[in-house]
Design an enzyme around this catalytic site. Structure first.
Site, PDB file in Angstrom:
ATOM      1  N   HIS A  55       0.235   0.398  16.045  1.00  0.00           N
ATOM      2  CA  HIS A  55       1.515   0.987  15.123  1.00  0.00           C
ATOM      3  C   HIS A  55       2.678   0.731  15.764  1.00  0.00           C
ATOM      4  O   HIS A  55       3.724   1.273  15.367  1.00  0.00           O
ATOM      5  CB  HIS A  55       1.359   2.644  14.781  1.00  0.00           C
ATOM      6  CG  HIS A  55       0.239   2.960  13.893  1.00  0.00           C
ATOM      7  ND1 HIS A  55      -1.261   2.855  14.165  1.00  0.00           N
ATOM      8  CD2 HIS A  55       0.479   3.374  12.397  1.00  0.00           C
ATOM      9  CE1 HIS A  55      -1.920   3.182  13.086  1.00  0.00           C
ATOM     10  NE2 HIS A  55      -1.021   3.519  12.231  1.00  0.00           N
ATOM     11  N   GLN A  72       2.181  -2.195   5.880  1.00  0.00           N
ATOM     12  CA  GLN A  72       2.390  -0.862   6.377  1.00  0.00           C
ATOM     13  C   GLN A  72       2.735  -0.622   7.886  1.00  0.00           C
ATOM     14  O   GLN A  72       3.602   0.246   8.047  1.00  0.00           O
ATOM     15  CB  GLN A  72       0.991   0.229   6.260  1.00  0.00           C
ATOM     16  CG  GLN A  72       1.441   1.591   5.794  1.00  0.00           C
ATOM     17  CD  GLN A  72       0.313   2.215   4.886  1.00  0.00           C
ATOM     18  OE1 GLN A  72      -0.689   2.395   5.575  1.00  0.00           O
ATOM     19  NE2 GLN A  72       0.834   2.584   3.659  1.00  0.00           N
ATOM     20  N   PHE A  73       2.136  -1.207   8.680  1.00  0.00           N
ATOM     21  CA  PHE A  73       2.483  -1.339  10.124  1.00  0.00           C
ATOM     22  C   PHE A  73       2.324  -2.689  10.783  1.00  0.00           C
ATOM     23  O   PHE A  73       1.592  -3.417  10.088  1.00  0.00           O
ATOM     24  CB  PHE A  73       1.669  -0.183  10.902  1.00  0.00           C
ATOM     25  CG  PHE A  73       2.159   1.266  10.805  1.00  0.00           C
ATOM     26  CD1 PHE A  73       3.212   1.627  11.531  1.00  0.00           C
ATOM     27  CD2 PHE A  73       1.793   2.039   9.805  1.00  0.00           C
ATOM     28  CE1 PHE A  73       3.479   3.063  11.470  1.00  0.00           C
ATOM     29  CE2 PHE A  73       2.126   3.358   9.621  1.00  0.00           C
ATOM     30  CZ  PHE A  73       3.064   3.753  10.491  1.00  0.00           C
ATOM     31  N   ASP A  74       3.269  -2.890  11.946  1.00  0.00           N
ATOM     32  CA  ASP A  74       3.160  -4.153  12.609  1.00  0.00           C
ATOM     33  C   ASP A  74       1.307  -4.656  12.691  1.00  0.00           C
ATOM     34  O   ASP A  74       1.211  -5.549  12.521  1.00  0.00           O
ATOM     35  CB  ASP A  74       3.630  -4.117  13.699  1.00  0.00           C
ATOM     36  CG  ASP A  74       3.661  -2.658  14.590  1.00  0.00           C
ATOM     37  OD1 ASP A  74       2.517  -2.271  14.921  1.00  0.00           O
ATOM     38  OD2 ASP A  74       4.889  -1.828  14.492  1.00  0.00           O
ATOM     39  N   PRO A  93      -4.651  -9.052   9.052  1.00  0.00           N
ATOM     40  CA  PRO A  93      -5.455  -9.704   7.968  1.00  0.00           C
ATOM     41  C   PRO A  93      -4.582 -10.356   7.002  1.00  0.00           C
ATOM     42  O   PRO A  93      -5.295 -11.418   6.416  1.00  0.00           O
ATOM     43  CB  PRO A  93      -5.932  -8.141   7.135  1.00  0.00           C
ATOM     44  CG  PRO A  93      -5.579  -7.451   8.353  1.00  0.00           C
ATOM     45  CD  PRO A  93      -4.659  -7.771   9.195  1.00  0.00           C
ATOM     46  N   PHE A 140      -1.113  -4.448  11.233  1.00  0.00           N
ATOM     47  CA  PHE A 140      -1.892  -4.478  10.089  1.00  0.00           C
ATOM     48  C   PHE A 140      -1.465  -5.759   9.278  1.00  0.00           C
ATOM     49  O   PHE A 140      -1.875  -5.931   8.200  1.00  0.00           O
ATOM     50  CB  PHE A 140      -1.955  -3.041   9.088  1.00  0.00           C
ATOM     51  CG  PHE A 140      -2.241  -2.157   9.938  1.00  0.00           C
ATOM     52  CD1 PHE A 140      -3.251  -1.974  10.877  1.00  0.00           C
ATOM     53  CD2 PHE A 140      -1.471  -0.775   9.556  1.00  0.00           C
ATOM     54  CE1 PHE A 140      -3.419  -0.877  11.695  1.00  0.00           C
ATOM     55  CE2 PHE A 140      -1.871   0.483  10.088  1.00  0.00           C
ATOM     56  CZ  PHE A 140      -2.762   0.373  11.168  1.00  0.00           C
ATOM     57  N   LEU A 187      -6.166  -1.882  -0.618  1.00  0.00           N
ATOM     58  CA  LEU A 187      -5.883  -2.025   0.739  1.00  0.00           C
ATOM     59  C   LEU A 187      -6.316  -3.055   1.160  1.00  0.00           C
ATOM     60  O   LEU A 187      -7.500  -3.241   1.859  1.00  0.00           O
ATOM     61  CB  LEU A 187      -6.605  -0.699   1.201  1.00  0.00           C
ATOM     62  CG  LEU A 187      -6.141  -0.083   2.387  1.00  0.00           C
ATOM     63  CD1 LEU A 187      -7.011   1.150   2.806  1.00  0.00           C
ATOM     64  CD2 LEU A 187      -6.202  -0.988   3.507  1.00  0.00           C
ATOM     65  N   ALA A 188      -5.618  -4.142   1.120  1.00  0.00           N
ATOM     66  CA  ALA A 188      -5.949  -5.655   1.530  1.00  0.00           C
ATOM     67  C   ALA A 188      -4.781  -6.637   1.894  1.00  0.00           C
ATOM     68  O   ALA A 188      -4.167  -7.172   0.905  1.00  0.00           O
ATOM     69  CB  ALA A 188      -6.943  -6.088   0.479  1.00  0.00           C
ATOM     70  N   GLU A 189      -4.461  -6.578   2.991  1.00  0.00           N
ATOM     71  CA  GLU A 189      -3.292  -7.427   3.261  1.00  0.00           C
ATOM     72  C   GLU A 189      -3.343  -8.856   2.932  1.00  0.00           C
ATOM     73  O   GLU A 189      -2.505  -9.491   2.399  1.00  0.00           O
ATOM     74  CB  GLU A 189      -2.876  -7.257   4.866  1.00  0.00           C
ATOM     75  CG  GLU A 189      -2.378  -5.863   5.189  1.00  0.00           C
ATOM     76  CD  GLU A 189      -3.322  -4.807   5.235  1.00  0.00           C
ATOM     77  OE1 GLU A 189      -4.637  -5.319   5.307  1.00  0.00           O
ATOM     78  OE2 GLU A 189      -3.033  -3.593   5.443  1.00  0.00           O
ATOM     79  N   GLU A 203       0.834  -1.084   0.152  1.00  0.00           N
ATOM     80  CA  GLU A 203       0.167   0.058  -0.158  1.00  0.00           C
ATOM     81  C   GLU A 203       0.848   1.333   0.012  1.00  0.00           C
ATOM     82  O   GLU A 203       1.655   1.365   0.796  1.00  0.00           O
ATOM     83  CB  GLU A 203      -1.009  -0.144   1.256  1.00  0.00           C
ATOM     84  CG  GLU A 203      -2.063  -1.249   1.216  1.00  0.00           C
ATOM     85  CD  GLU A 203      -2.545  -1.681   2.629  1.00  0.00           C
ATOM     86  OE1 GLU A 203      -2.132  -0.809   3.597  1.00  0.00           O
ATOM     87  OE2 GLU A 203      -3.116  -2.476   2.781  1.00  0.00           O
TER      88      GLU A 203
HETATM   89  C1  TPP Z   1      -5.431  -3.202   7.829  1.00  0.00           C
HETATM   90  C2  TPP Z   1      -5.007  -1.993   7.680  1.00  0.00           C
HETATM   91  N1  TPP Z   1      -3.938  -1.778   6.921  1.00  0.00           N
HETATM   92  C3  TPP Z   1      -3.445  -0.501   6.488  1.00  0.00           C
HETATM   93  C4  TPP Z   1      -3.831   0.511   7.443  1.00  0.00           C
HETATM   94  C5  TPP Z   1      -2.922   1.851   7.173  1.00  0.00           C
HETATM   95  N2  TPP Z   1      -4.000   2.887   6.756  1.00  0.00           N
HETATM   96  C6  TPP Z   1      -4.671   3.675   7.602  1.00  0.00           C
HETATM   97  S1  TPP Z   1      -5.699   4.669   6.782  1.00  0.00           S
HETATM   98  C7  TPP Z   1      -5.381   3.976   5.292  1.00  0.00           C
HETATM   99  C8  TPP Z   1      -6.094   4.513   4.046  1.00  0.00           C
HETATM  100  C9  TPP Z   1      -7.505   4.233   4.297  1.00  0.00           C
HETATM  101  O1  TPP Z   1      -8.318   4.748   3.468  1.00  0.00           O
HETATM  102  P1  TPP Z   1      -9.743   4.741   3.236  1.00  0.00           P
HETATM  103  O2  TPP Z   1     -10.405   3.360   3.474  1.00  0.00           O
HETATM  104  O3  TPP Z   1     -10.254   5.234   1.864  1.00  0.00           O
HETATM  105  O4  TPP Z   1     -10.085   5.925   4.226  1.00  0.00           O
HETATM  106  P2  TPP Z   1      -9.963   7.215   4.532  1.00  0.00           P
HETATM  107  O5  TPP Z   1      -8.921   7.319   5.346  1.00  0.00           O
HETATM  108  O6  TPP Z   1      -9.584   7.745   3.180  1.00  0.00           O
HETATM  109  O7  TPP Z   1     -11.201   7.949   5.099  1.00  0.00           O
HETATM  110  C10 TPP Z   1      -4.346   2.856   5.380  1.00  0.00           C
HETATM  111  C11 TPP Z   1      -3.741   2.462   4.253  1.00  0.00           C
HETATM  112  C12 TPP Z   1      -4.840   0.279   8.497  1.00  0.00           C
HETATM  113  N3  TPP Z   1      -5.101   1.389   9.220  1.00  0.00           N
HETATM  114  N4  TPP Z   1      -5.260  -0.858   8.590  1.00  0.00           N
END
Ligand code: TPP
Lengths: 326, 397
Positions: free
Chosen positions: A131, A84-86, A91, A88, A60-62, A31
């Site tokens: 995080h 991206q972070f520990d 999934p 996460f 956005l899908a681990e 991501e």
């Molecule tokens: C499972 C997971 N993977 C990665 C992240 C890191 N992360 C936090 S917010 C984000 C983007 C989220 O985008 P969206 O779902 O469109 O929501 P928005 O923040 O734009 O409202 C990511 C990749 C996370 N919080 N959880």
């Protein structure tokens, strides 16, 4: 000899660049790894230079990221995925544990799984929930995975190369609070083996064993102890699966005392395994029980408490004193 | 059969990388048309602040037929105060009082419109940016800041306002919402559940599973997706190839795309979806088509991945200016109203600053609190050891 001073983050970036240049089958996936260069900028500039087919921004899908990396590996690619972070990685935990780790064994050794899962891990950056975690024991417990963590720029550079070259899946934990620490990297060196422990500081009275972010704390503790006339050896384990027990044994037989330090909860952690094995191997050499310093059996606390939660100089020195008191 | 499949596979192998590259660019072009085409959306108030009637909104307009001028002023007030609170939090982060802040700037209409559609007994499952929804639920906004300051992992009792804790792991809460809704249905209650998430989140397996469960069990849940066009640096087309709201169809429930910068349309569509849920007609997906005006969070640098022109185009659709234009044009509010609101904003901003600065750090021993509801011997042992260790400093050990 090409020795350069660079941060751990830069060393990882250079390492990925070299891997992409050397082997057209190496792919970077994750991501925000493209234009943004990852939230920690570890993949900075790589998409610009190697294109979207090599440096791939994923949905956005681990589970999807690791699951498709498995498929790509089956097809002959060598994916290096970024979580991206520990917190996460979970999934994707199903894909890592039930599929990635076991594929080679299930296929009677006929297929290989050269997948690297990079995870910025552990605390100390004042982040919100999920995080700052140290889930290494959860991976080290799984047969089929290698689990490693560099503590300095040279290891960051070289261990990542070795992880990518490995035909086994490697969980590559990056100590995120050390990303900006600088060190010398010799890009022409012949590196230590990926699993080998390294003596980071020599000493004679006691051994501190650590990896990743805690190596620096242990080196500081050793320096502080030296002022009190105590000679502390620091062993950087570098790898949590396998663990270089032979290397550690040499140190413990010399110093006769061992304290294992990690950020992860102590209960059923890597320190527990080390204590058991070293006790078995060095029973007649030990002057004190193997002690452990680490996290509590509690969720990682909110940022304003992490200084108290994380093992610091004082807690490490306290354990050194307790060990020496036996 | 065997012969056929071998024959089918052969050319694919020989065509190699060229074919792959071709396929990728074709897919890119398809995505561009699917996502960038002027979306069909339910709109009741144009960006210029005019009420519109259309075939698309005919089904939904009756759901706000009861809204009075006073109600409109109320919605306006909600949006203004929410924006002010959000701006204050961003400033506090810059001053080092908060570790991080996820701003809702630009998404006020989506949140206030949907939030004001809810009944007290409905239950809300937010992600981490739903400060406006929290406002509608009566959660004290300063409670939202503890987590971002790093003094707690939540900061409010979710059962008081039926507003669950923020969820940071993307998409997880959509399943909790579905399960909660399954419980509501089992209880024979007529309340509804709403789950908030982003366009990026819709890629998660959890969200697909929530859609599956809610469809299969016909659960009273509204999936409210704020499509703010970005998931950190990734545009919506990195998550999906068809307009988001259309996904619902494949799971067997309706999906609607609403102008997420139109508070009235968001109110109408959410009321409609909630009523379906209450009537036992199952889940709905609402896609609020909106825009994240600021950075993803205060740690993010959007200049690395998005163009200023894009942001400027969305500025013209600002949800607050739109309602203001409407109120001014229709004589729904006078200068005194706007001035009064400005004063109220100042007071709120001041209170937020003061409360945050005075927020105490938690006690060290809080680390060991609430790990288990029943207590736990290992935690007790570690707590005692750590207390003794800390006490050793006080004794000048
Ligand atoms: C499972 C997971 N993977 C990665 C992240 C890191 N992360 C936090 S917010 C984000 C983007 C989220 O985008 P969206 O779902 O469109 O929501 P928005 O923040 O734009 O409202 C990511 C990749 C996370 N919080 N959880």
């Amino acid at each position: 000899m090409a020795v350069e001073k660079m941060s751990i983050a830069k060393a990882l970036n250079e390492s990925l660049r070299k891997a992409l240049e050397t082997d057209p089958k190496v792919l970077i996936m994750g991501e925000d790894v493209g234009k943004l260069g990852g939230v920690f900028r570890i993949t900075d500039g790589l998409q610009k230079d190697f294109g979207e087919e090599r440096v791939i921004d994923t949905p956005l899908a681990e589970s999807g990221i690791v699951g498709t990396a498995i498929g790509l590996a089956l097809r002959g690619y060598r994916p290096v995925v970024e979580i991206q972070f520990d917190g996460f990685v979970f999934p994707a935990y199903d894909q890592i544990v039930t599929q990635l780790a076991k594929m080679h064994a299930r296929a009677l050794g006929k297929i290989k799984m050269p997948v690297v899962v990079r995870i910025p891990y552990a605390g100390g950056i004042g982040a919100v929930e999920h995080h700052s975690e140290s889930p290494e024991a959860l991976f080290a417990h799984v047969p089929g995975l290698k689990v490693v963590s560099p503590s300095n720029a040279s290891d960051a550079y070289w261990m990542l190369q070795q992880a990518i070259l490995s035909d086994d899946p490697v969980i590559f934990f990056e100590p995120k609070r050390r990303y900006w620490d600088k060190g010398e990297v010799d890009v022409d060196a012949i590196p230590d083996a990926l699993h080998a422990a390294r003596v980071a500081r020599e000493g004679t009275d006691i051994t501190l064993a650590a990896y990743g972010p805690m190596v620096k704390v242990c080196l500081e503790a050793a320096a502080a102890a030296a002022e009190e006339g105590k000679s502390v050896e620091v062993v950087d384990l570098r790898s949590m699966s396998p663990i270089d027990f032979d290397g550690l044994q040499v140190s413990v037989e010399k110093t006769r005392r061992l304290v294992v330090v990690h950020e992860a909860p102590v209960f059923l952690g890597t320190g527990a395994e080390i204590a058991a094995r070293i006790t078995e191997r060095c029973f007649y050499h030990l002057e004190a029980p193997v002690l452990r310093v680490g996290g509590f059996h509690a969720p990682y606390p909110p940022a304003r408490l992490e200084d108290e939660y994380l093992p610091g100089l004082d807690r490490v020195l306290d354990a050194v004193d307790r060990s020496l008191a036996y | 059969m065997t012969v056929e499949s071998t024959a089918a596979r052969k050319p694919r192998r020989s065509s190699g990388t060229k074919r792959a590259a071709g396929a990728a660019s074709a897919a890119k072009a398809a995505a561009a048309t699917a996502q960038n085409a002027e979306p069909q959306l339910v709109q009741l108030l144009t960006p210029e602040g005019e009420r519109v009637e259309s075939a698309e909104n005919a089904e939904f307009a009756p759901f706000v037929a009861d809204i009075t001028t006073e109600d409109l002023r109320g919605l306006y007030r909600d949006m203004v105060l929410t924006r002010r609170f959000d701006g204050e939090a961003t400033a506090l982060q810059r001053q080092g009082e908060l570790g991080l802040w996820a701003s809702l700037l630009g998404q006020e209409a989506a949140q206030i419109g949907s939030g004001r559609a809810l009944r007290d007994d409905d239950y809300v499952f937010p992600t981490y940016r739903e400060h406006g929804v929290a406002w509608c639920r009566g959660v004290d906004p300063t409670n939202l800041l503890g987590m971002f300051r790093g003094v707690n992992h939540g900061g409010w009792d979710p059962t008081i306002n039926n507003f669950h804790l923020y969820t940071i792991v993307i998409g997880s809460q959509t399943l909790h919402a579905t399960g909660y809704a399954m419980g509501v249905a089992k209880d024979g209650a007529d309340s509804a559940v709403i789950a908030y998430f982003g366009d990026g989140a819709s890629s998660q397996g959890d969200v697909a599973e929530a859609f599956t469960f809610s469809a299969v069990y016909n659960s009273p849940v509204v999936f409210f997706c704020q499509n703010n066009q970005w998931a950190i640096s990734e545009p919506t087309e990195r998550q999906m190839r068809v307009p988001l709201y259309q996904r619902a169809q494949g799971f067997g429930f309706p999906g609607v795309r609403v102008d997420g910068n139109d508070v009235l349309a968001c109110l109408a569509v959410t009321r409609w979806a909630l009523e379906r849920a209450r009537r036992g007609e199952g889940p709905t997906l609402v896609e609020a088509f909106t825009y994240r005006m600021g950075a993803h969070t205060t740690s993010d640098d959007p200049t690395k991945y998005r163009r200023d022109e894009e942001t400027a185009a969305w500025e013209a659709k600002d949800p607050i200016l739109r309602l203001k234009a409407h109120l001014l044009a229709t004589g729904g509010a006078d200068e005194a109203f706007f001035e009064g609101l400005e004063a109220e904003s100042e007071t709120l901003g001041k209170r937020v600053r003061e409360v945050v600065r005075a927020m105490p750090d938690p006690d060290t021993m809080a680390i060991f609190e609430n790990v288990y509801a029943d207590g736990h011997a290992l935690v007790d042992e570690e707590r005692a050891q750590f207390a003794a260790y800390l006490a050793s400093f006080e004794e000048g050990h």
